[in-house]
Design a protein around this motif. Structure first.
Motif, PDB file in Angstrom:
ATOM      1  N   THR A 321       0.838  -1.202   0.000  1.00 17.43           N
ATOM      2  CA  THR A 321       0.000   0.000   0.000  1.00 17.43           C
ATOM      3  C   THR A 321       0.874   1.254   0.000  1.00 17.43           C
ATOM      4  O   THR A 321       1.719   1.427   0.877  1.00 17.43           O
ATOM      5  CB  THR A 321      -0.917  -0.015   1.238  1.00 17.43           C
ATOM      6  OG1 THR A 321      -1.666  -1.229   1.189  1.00 17.43           O
ATOM      7  CG2 THR A 321      -1.871   1.171   1.243  1.00 17.43           C
ATOM      8  N   PRO A 322       0.708   2.125  -0.985  1.00  9.09           N
ATOM      9  CA  PRO A 322       1.563   3.302  -1.067  1.00  9.09           C
ATOM     10  C   PRO A 322       1.123   4.405  -0.105  1.00  9.09           C
ATOM     11  O   PRO A 322      -0.063   4.524   0.207  1.00  9.09           O
ATOM     12  CB  PRO A 322       1.363   3.762  -2.514  1.00  9.09           C
ATOM     13  CG  PRO A 322      -0.046   3.354  -2.829  1.00  9.09           C
ATOM     14  CD  PRO A 322      -0.285   2.068  -2.085  1.00  9.09           C
ATOM     15  N   ALA A 323       2.085   5.209   0.334  1.00 10.26           N
ATOM     16  CA  ALA A 323       1.789   6.346   1.208  1.00 10.26           C
ATOM     17  C   ALA A 323       1.496   7.603   0.392  1.00 10.26           C
ATOM     18  O   ALA A 323       1.026   8.598   0.928  1.00 10.26           O
ATOM     19  CB  ALA A 323       2.976   6.587   2.135  1.00 10.26           C
ATOM     20  N   GLY A 324       1.796   7.557  -0.909  1.00 10.27           N
ATOM     21  CA  GLY A 324       1.558   8.723  -1.751  1.00 10.27           C
ATOM     22  C   GLY A 324       1.612   8.344  -3.212  1.00 10.27           C
ATOM     23  O   GLY A 324       1.756   7.160  -3.558  1.00 10.27           O
ATOM     24  N   THR A 325       1.495   9.315  -4.079  1.00 10.27           N
ATOM     25  CA  THR A 325       1.559   9.219  -5.557  1.00 10.27           C
ATOM     26  C   THR A 325       0.272   8.673  -6.176  1.00 10.27           C
ATOM     27  O   THR A 325      -0.764   8.577  -5.517  1.00 10.27           O
ATOM     28  CB  THR A 325       2.751   8.369  -6.106  1.00 10.27           C
ATOM     29  OG1 THR A 325       2.483   6.973  -5.962  1.00 10.27           O
ATOM     30  CG2 THR A 325       4.049   8.718  -5.434  1.00 10.27           C
TER      31      THR A 325
END
Ligand code: PMP
Ligand code: GLN
Length: 393
Positions: A321-325
């Motif tokens: 799971t990404p924290a941004g973008t």
């Protein structure tokens, strides 16, 4: 003997993976979650301002450094977001997207043989721009978490080890494409220490500066330029494409110490001279939108992230799971895949979806062989259809 037209230093690059995978999407009619571009337009006020400028006679060359109202708007944005006090006359330069800002900066700052430390997986234009300058890339690997739920991060010893007497520049992208990692203040402190210790210049690609999600471990986006001793050695780069959903406009900017910006401008004037005259005032309008725009934009992308991540997990991927973008990366091994390139080339035929293999963004291809990237900057109904197709895997 066949003639080889292309110079040696560019031969390793071939066609960008984004063009290859978008062409595959068009050919097969698959849903394109490969190349990172939104499928909705940006804010009406920004589009209206562009129409007004087009109709209002702003169709000739913009001044070399950019139209004054955009330089002013960038300076105000940097003040509001980062607390920096850039002079719009000497410390802000408008470019043809972040891509040109990065290319011009590398060409302006690096002599042939100079080394550039960057983090891999790296955005593909970095390697090509470094090669065009005759410089040498020294990648430090952002390693995928062993377990879904962890963060991609680097080993400080590898970073220290990558720097040598020929290192000139450190090139950093946070929030990071393709991993979606957002570096923490501690990680940035290590990077800043390396830069200060070795007297390096820094180039920060911050095109996803407004896309850090509310649950990011980093808490929020911090620019490397904000760390002690860094403002005087850092060029900050960003662009309108991601923040205002206008990736086709290619309006970017670079800010920093006047001598560094002047060096970049010197090169930039012979690459494009100027670009997108009527779009520049429209981007100025965008940067001036209230805080409400930026938080609503982030919240919308965060909901799309959650939707796609949940769907990918249900389909059987190992999801980081990404924290941004705009992007999420996944491990394909739980689905029996071993090679992301093979997986992505066959995915349209197997289930009508396009993704991007991230191994092409590594020198150490093994580190990324099992990873693929999906873009979630798409309408919820498109993501839902993509997920239902992926569940057939
Ligand atoms: N850097 C990163 C990390 C990107 O993802 C992109 C793609 N938008 C760019 C630079 C290029 O930005 P632009 O389209 O403004 O040239
Ligand atoms: N930045 C976008 C991505 O990473 C696309 C850029 C491009 O097509 N060159 O997908």
């Amino acid at each position: 003997m066949p003639r080889t037209a292309l110079v040696g230093r560019m031969r390793e690059f071939g066609t960008t993976i984004f063009a290859e995978m978008s062409a595959l999407a068009t050919e097969t009619g698959a849903i394109n979650l490969g190349q990172g571009f939104p499928d909705t337009d940006g804010p009406a006020a920004v589009l209206d301002a562009a129409v007004e400028a087009l109709r209002g006679g702003r169709n000739q060359y913009a001044p070399g450094p950019g139209v004054p109202e955009l330089r002013q708007a960038v300076a105000e944005h940097q003040r509001r977001v980062y607390g920096f006090d850039y002079d719009p006359g000497t410390q802000v330069l408008v470019t043809a997207g972040a891509t040109e800002a990065i290319a011009a900066a590398i060409l302006a700052l690096c002599e042939p043989g100079d080394e550039v430390v960057c983090f891999e997986p790296y955005y593909d234009s970095y390697a090509a721009s470094i090669a065009l300058a005759g410089a040498v890339r020294r990648p430090v690997t952002l390693r995928a978490p062993v377990e879904p739920g962890g963060r991609y991060t680097f080993d400080p010893a590898e970073l220290w080890g990558a720097v040598g007497p020929r290192t000139r520049l450190l090139l950093l992208n946070s929030p990071h494409n393709p991993t979606g990692t957002v570096l923490t203040r501690d990680e940035l402190a290590t990077i800043a220490e390396v830069c200060r210790d070795h007297d390096l210049l820094a180039l920060t690609d911050e095109v996803y500066e407004h896309l850090v999600f509310t649950d990011a471990a980093a808490g929020g986006h911090v620019s490397l330029a904000e760390l002690p001793g860094m403002a005087e050695r850092t060029l900050q780069v960003s662009s309108a494409g991601k923040t205002f959903s206008v990736t086709g406009w290619k309006v970017g900017w670079v800010c920093g110490p006047a001598d560094l910006v002047a060096a970049v401008a010197q090169v930039k004037q012979f690459l494009t001279y100027t670009n997108a005259a009527p779009l520049q005032p429209a981007v100025a309008v965008g940067l001036g939108l209230g805080a409400g725009y930026f938080t609503a934009f982030r919240d919308r992308l965060q909901a799309q992230r959650d939707q796609l991540c949940a769907g990918l997990a249900e389909a059987g991927f190992g999801v980081f799971t990404p924290a941004g973008t705009y992007f999420v990366t996944c491990d394909i091994r739980p689905l029996g895949g071993t090679d992301g390139m093979e997986f992505c080339r066959s995915l349209p035929e197997r289930c009508g979806v396009v993704a991007v293999p991230t191994q092409v963004f590594y020198d150490d291809a093994e580190a990324g062989r099992h990873l693929v990237r999906f873009a979630f900057c798409k309408r919820p109904e498109v993501l839902a259809e993509a997920v239902s197709r992926l569940r057939r895997l």
